[in-house]
Design an enzyme around this catalytic site. Structure first.
Site, mmCIF file in Angstrom:
data_model
loop_
_atom_site.group_PDB
_atom_site.id
_atom_site.type_symbol
_atom_site.label_atom_id
_atom_site.label_comp_id
_atom_site.label_asym_id
_atom_site.label_seq_id
_atom_site.Cartn_x
_atom_site.Cartn_y
_atom_site.Cartn_z
ATOM 1 N N ILE A 12 0.858 -1.195 0.000
ATOM 2 C CA ILE A 12 0.000 0.000 0.000
ATOM 3 C C ILE A 12 0.889 1.239 0.000
ATOM 4 O O ILE A 12 1.686 1.438 0.933
ATOM 5 C CB ILE A 12 -0.912 0.036 1.251
ATOM 6 C CG1 ILE A 12 -1.722 -1.251 1.385
ATOM 7 C CG2 ILE A 12 -1.825 1.257 1.218
ATOM 8 C CD1 ILE A 12 -2.456 -1.399 2.722
ATOM 9 N N ASP A 65 9.814 8.006 -0.808
ATOM 10 C CA ASP A 65 9.063 9.015 -1.544
ATOM 11 C C ASP A 65 8.790 8.431 -2.932
ATOM 12 O O ASP A 65 9.745 8.074 -3.643
ATOM 13 C CB ASP A 65 9.932 10.286 -1.647
ATOM 14 C CG ASP A 65 9.183 11.453 -2.264
ATOM 15 O OD1 ASP A 65 8.332 11.228 -3.146
ATOM 16 O OD2 ASP A 65 9.462 12.594 -1.868
ATOM 17 N N ASN A 92 -2.055 4.299 -3.896
ATOM 18 C CA ASN A 92 -2.917 5.260 -3.222
ATOM 19 C C ASN A 92 -2.199 6.584 -2.931
ATOM 20 O O ASN A 92 -2.849 7.620 -2.813
ATOM 21 C CB ASN A 92 -3.405 4.600 -1.913
ATOM 22 C CG ASN A 92 -3.967 5.596 -0.928
ATOM 23 O OD1 ASN A 92 -5.085 6.076 -1.091
ATOM 24 N ND2 ASN A 92 -3.186 5.940 0.095
ATOM 25 N N ARG A 126 5.772 0.013 -12.313
ATOM 26 C CA ARG A 126 6.808 -0.571 -13.191
ATOM 27 C C ARG A 126 7.686 -1.550 -12.407
ATOM 28 O O ARG A 126 8.164 -2.558 -12.947
ATOM 29 C CB ARG A 126 7.655 0.553 -13.806
ATOM 30 C CG ARG A 126 8.771 0.092 -14.728
ATOM 31 C CD ARG A 126 8.209 -0.579 -15.975
ATOM 32 N NE ARG A 126 9.258 -1.045 -16.880
ATOM 33 C CZ ARG A 126 9.876 -2.229 -16.781
ATOM 34 N NH1 ARG A 126 9.573 -3.060 -15.787
ATOM 35 N NH2 ARG A 126 10.805 -2.579 -17.653
ATOM 36 N N TYR A 158 -4.780 19.151 -10.497
ATOM 37 C CA TYR A 158 -5.139 17.959 -9.709
ATOM 38 C C TYR A 158 -6.103 17.088 -10.526
ATOM 39 O O TYR A 158 -5.913 15.865 -10.632
ATOM 40 C CB TYR A 158 -5.763 18.348 -8.362
ATOM 41 C CG TYR A 158 -6.199 17.129 -7.569
ATOM 42 C CD1 TYR A 158 -5.253 16.270 -7.011
ATOM 43 C CD2 TYR A 158 -7.549 16.808 -7.422
ATOM 44 C CE1 TYR A 158 -5.639 15.123 -6.320
ATOM 45 C CE2 TYR A 158 -7.945 15.669 -6.730
ATOM 46 C CZ TYR A 158 -6.984 14.829 -6.181
ATOM 47 O OH TYR A 158 -7.372 13.690 -5.510
ATOM 48 N N LYS A 162 -5.516 13.170 -11.947
ATOM 49 C CA LYS A 162 -6.374 12.018 -11.645
ATOM 50 C C LYS A 162 -7.018 11.453 -12.922
ATOM 51 O O LYS A 162 -7.249 10.248 -13.010
ATOM 52 C CB LYS A 162 -7.429 12.411 -10.603
ATOM 53 C CG LYS A 162 -6.813 12.635 -9.216
ATOM 54 C CD LYS A 162 -6.137 11.367 -8.719
ATOM 55 C CE LYS A 162 -5.546 11.482 -7.336
ATOM 56 N NZ LYS A 162 -4.988 10.230 -6.822
ATOM 57 N N VAL A 191 -13.785 12.389 0.786
ATOM 58 C CA VAL A 191 -13.416 11.524 1.914
ATOM 59 C C VAL A 191 -12.707 12.397 2.942
ATOM 60 O O VAL A 191 -11.749 13.109 2.596
ATOM 61 C CB VAL A 191 -12.413 10.423 1.468
ATOM 62 C CG1 VAL A 191 -12.235 9.389 2.568
ATOM 63 C CG2 VAL A 191 -12.845 9.759 0.165
#
Ligand code: NDP
Ligand code: 8X3
Length: 258
Positions: A12, A65, A92, A126, A158, A162, A191
């Protein structure tokens, strides 16, 4: 038959808060082994400690990072053997910086969003995808956004980042077709996480107004959707999911009682 997560390895990115942290809890509870990646080491270690205490989960933390291509590539291609067989990748890690017209926009903010949301996702994918293809099994779940389907005022870069994630998810369907690997794109609406605090660089008052007057989703709501997609039988692949707070009709319309 639903896929079991017992002894499956889940990587994650952006696991130190919000949706990523909630996914860590949800997948640990389902019996998965976890690799948690983000920049804030202390947060990751606290989460890993709690997951181990609560669920007996095996957790590897990676202070990385996603923008650092060399570090991502070398670390993810040399993961300790107990964790090296990644079954699920949840892309995420992401962020928004600022809210302004393009003509007044800040180059630094743009680069940070594009480098994190698009290029970071590419570097991680990748590094991980070839092994999934080699074993003929695996799943990549990309957390994009409603902002990638519908623009909103001052959302420009932004939203574009996305939309880029969404299109990469779609393009990946062709790349992996016939390999057994599944790709899922999830587009959440609002969220309540640290997202707006990051967007407004720590301005708590401005960030909290984003979530006032209605019930936004929580990280857990999205994590449950991710879990649902991940546990479908192997012959079922959810390509795309849009998940919104009931009060939100679109990026432009949220029913608020203020
Ligand atoms: P948070 O700010 O709570 O979490 C963002 C996570 O991304 C943190 O763990 C952060 O960790 C990590 N991250 C950011 N930049 C980097 C980086 N360069 N390298 C590694 N990790 C990084 O926000 P959310 O949980 O809301 O955001 C998660 C994803 O969901 C993002 O992609 C966001 O765009 C998307 N999303 C959010 C929505 C919302 O309304 N909140 C709606 C739709 C999509 P750290 O700072 O420790 O590195
Ligand atoms: C985050 C949701 O609408 O604030 O992707 O851009 S929004």
């Amino acid at each position: 038959m639903a896929v079991s997560l017992i002894d499956k390895t889940v990587l994650i990115t952006g696991a130190s808060s919000g949706i990523g942290e909630a996914c860590a809890y949800t997948f640990a509870q389902a019996g998965a082994r976890l690799i948690l990646l983000a920049r804030r080491r202390e947060r990751l270690e606290e989460i890993a400690h709690t997951l181990h205490e609560q669920y007996g989960a095996k957790v590897l933390t990676l202070e990385l990072d996603v923008r650092d291509r060399e570090a991502i590539t070398s670390t993810l291609t040399h993961i300790p053997s107990e964790f090296s067989d990644v079954d699920f990748l949840i892309n995420n890690a992401g962020l928004s910086r600022g809210l302004d017209t393009l003509q007044n926009g800040d180059y630094v903010n743009w680069e940070e969003m594009i480098d994190t949301n698009i290029k970071g996702l590419l570097w991680v994918t990748r590094a991980v995808l070839p092994k999934m293809i080699e074993k003929g099994d695996g799943m990549v779940i990309n957390i994009a956004s409603i902002a990638g389907r519908q623009a909103y005022p001052n959302g420009n870069v932004y939203c574009a980042s996305k939309a880029g994630v969404k299109m990469l998810s779609e393009a990946l369907q062709f790349d992996v077709n016939g390999t057994g690997v599944r790709i899922t794109n999830i587009d959440p609406g609002l969220v309540e996480t640290e997202f707006s605090l990051v967007r407004f660089r720590g301005d708590e008052k401005r960030a909290s107004t984003v979530y006032k007057g209605y019930t936004p989703m929580t990280g857990e709501d999205v994590a449950e959707a991710v879990l649902f997609c991940a546990t479908r039988p192997l012959h079922v692949s959810i390509h795309d999911m849009l998940i919104m707070p009931t009060a939100q009709a679109s990026t432009q319309m949220v029913h608020k009682n203020l």
